[in-house]
Design an enzyme around this catalytic site. Structure first.
Site, PDB file in Angstrom:
ATOM      1  N   CYS A  88       0.856  -1.184   0.000  1.00  0.00           N
ATOM      2  CA  CYS A  88       0.000   0.000   0.000  1.00  0.00           C
ATOM      3  C   CYS A  88       0.897   1.241   0.000  1.00  0.00           C
ATOM      4  CB  CYS A  88      -0.894   0.043   1.246  1.00  0.00           C
ATOM      5  SG  CYS A  88      -1.670  -1.507   1.727  1.00  0.00           S
ATOM      6  N   CYS A 233     -27.515  -5.866  15.861  1.00  0.00           N
ATOM      7  CA  CYS A 233     -28.775  -5.156  16.135  1.00  0.00           C
ATOM      8  C   CYS A 233     -29.945  -5.882  15.490  1.00  0.00           C
ATOM      9  CB  CYS A 233     -28.687  -3.712  15.658  1.00  0.00           C
ATOM     10  SG  CYS A 233     -27.721  -2.664  16.781  1.00  0.00           S
TER      11      CYS A 233
END
Lengths: 272, 159
Positions: A88, A233
């Site tokens: 990177c 959730c």
């Protein structure tokens, strides 16, 4: 909304029914009351709602277990990968180049027209630009790279674009946020707009921001992405979970990022 | 009762008589619609008087359902002798029997949306009108008829 006492709040809900019943029956799946996009006032970080010991853990760089993932990410950043054996860093340079990047995700990739979250962008660089074996969603190296990139934006305010090509994604995310789902028949908004600061059993409901992600969660005994949290959730209300990388997750994440606009990134967060 | 079907939800395995009670409650609710603010206070629309099952009920089993994972009522409701942290999204259950009659309590548990369409409280005995329900629970009410009656029996002891 928050200043009123619980009793007044209940009364308000009852009274509000007079006005909202008609809208309700036209679209029984949404809450009606919170149909317009709203930001919680005042905006508050997820860590504010965590127990004090957890807050202290997050604040201390040496105690914060999420920093392990940041450190691993820093290593991976310099590691050559793929057919060109490029890291990177070979293309992007040092950490400074990533400052502010996380504040702009999710965003629409101009080339493909697809909505990408930060993980998606990193996966794209990995497979298209490094031409390396793709990283799997929620894999340790992806969490580490994401934690490292997000950490470079710590303290910077969220500022995603919801205009132009992002608009339809945003609108769908907003609708989904209001949609009651699962056997418990609750929407994101009913917990994170209407009831933040209150207790759901032993847990304090936060405003539901993604600014701390990836987080280290004690219950997971590890790091996890925002998508993993959304799955928790959904499973909590006994709703079908969306797969990693799904359009539904990305659209919800864009809505969340807009909703958190101006709030500083606090990754890597620590949660109970 | 098509329009009602979506919002109120088909009630799982309910006896015909009870269903009729609910249907008339709904009809009444609809005629009262402009005055919806008073809906919660209107006694005629907010009770399911007939038990969902005949036969014995067990308040102790009801308490276990409320406190355990089946009912999970304390996620939202307080209860003085719970012995652990409870939620505060809803009024404490203590004293509920002094505020509401058995039929009203039954309605609140079977389908609280009948009196408050915006309620966050789940309907414990409704299967229709839900979306995206996870596979293990799809097409099933949260509690069965016997569990509802055990719960109602326990709630009636909370004076």
């Amino acid at each position: 909304m928050r200043a009123v006492l619980p009793c007044a709040w209940l009364l308000a809900v009852v009274l509000a029914c007079a006005g909202c019943t008609v809208r309700e029956s036209a679209d029984p799946g949404t809450t009606g009351v919170h149909a317009a996009p709203v930001r919680p006032v005042p905006l508050q970080q997820g860590s504010v709602f965590a127990p004090p010991s957890v807050q202290a853990m997050q604040a201390d760089e040496f105690e914060n277990p999420g920093m392990l993932w940041v450190a691993r990410g820093a290593k991976l950043w310099r590691q050559p990968e793929g057919s060109g054996a490029r890291s990177c860093a070979d293309c992007h340079g040092d950490a400074g180049s990533m400052r502010g990047a996380a504040t702009r995700y999710p965003q629409v990739d101009p080339a493909s027209g697809q909505l990408l979250d930060l993980e998606g962008r990193i996966m794209q660089c990995r497979s298209e630009r490094q031409q390396a074996a793709p990283l799997a969603w929620e894999s340790e190296p992806l969490l580490a790279l994401t934690a490292w990139v997000a950490f470079q934006s710590r303290g910077l305010p969220m500022q995603v674009s919801i205009d132009g090509p992002a608009r339809p994604f945003f609108e769908r995310g907003r609708e989904r946020y209001q949609q009651r789902v699962g056997q418990m028949n609750l929407s994101c908004s009913q917990c994170h707009d209407a009831n933040w600061g209150r207790q759901l059993g032993a847990e304090t409901i936060s405003q539901g921001h993604g600014t701390g992600y990836p987080v280290y969660r004690l219950e997971w005994q590890g790091a996890g992405s925002l998508q993993r949290r959304l799955r928790s959730c959904l499973s909590g209300v006994r709703a079908e979970m969306f797969p990693y990388g799904s359009q539904e997750h990305l659209e919800l994440s864009l809505y969340l990022a807009w909703r958190a606009g101006g709030l500083a990134i606090e990754a890597p967060g620590v949660r109970r | 009762m098509d329009t009602g079907g979506t919002r109120i939800g088909r009630v799982a395995g309910m006896r015909p008589g009870t269903m009729a009670t609910m249907a008339s409650a709904l009809l009444l609710a609809m005629t009262l619609m402009p005055a919806a603010a008073s809906l919660a206070a209107a006694p005629a629309v907010d009770a399911i008087e007939r038990p969902l099952v005949d036969g014995a009920t067990d308040p102790l089993r009801g308490r276990a359902i409320a406190l355990g994972r089946d009912g999970n009522c304390l996620l939202c409701h307080g209860l003085v002798d719970a012995g652990r942290p409870t939620g505060n999204l809803a009024p404490p259950l203590d004293g509920v029997a002094a505020r509401l009659g058995a039929g009203q309590i039954r309605q609140r548990v079977v389908n609280p949306a009948l009196t408050n369409p915006n309620t966050i409280m789940p309907a414990y005995f409704v299967v229709d009108g839900l979306r995206q329900v996870a596979e293990p629970w799809r097409g099933k009410p949260i509690l069965d008829a016997q569990q509802i009656e055990d719960l109602v029996a326990w709630l009636q002891t909370l004076r």
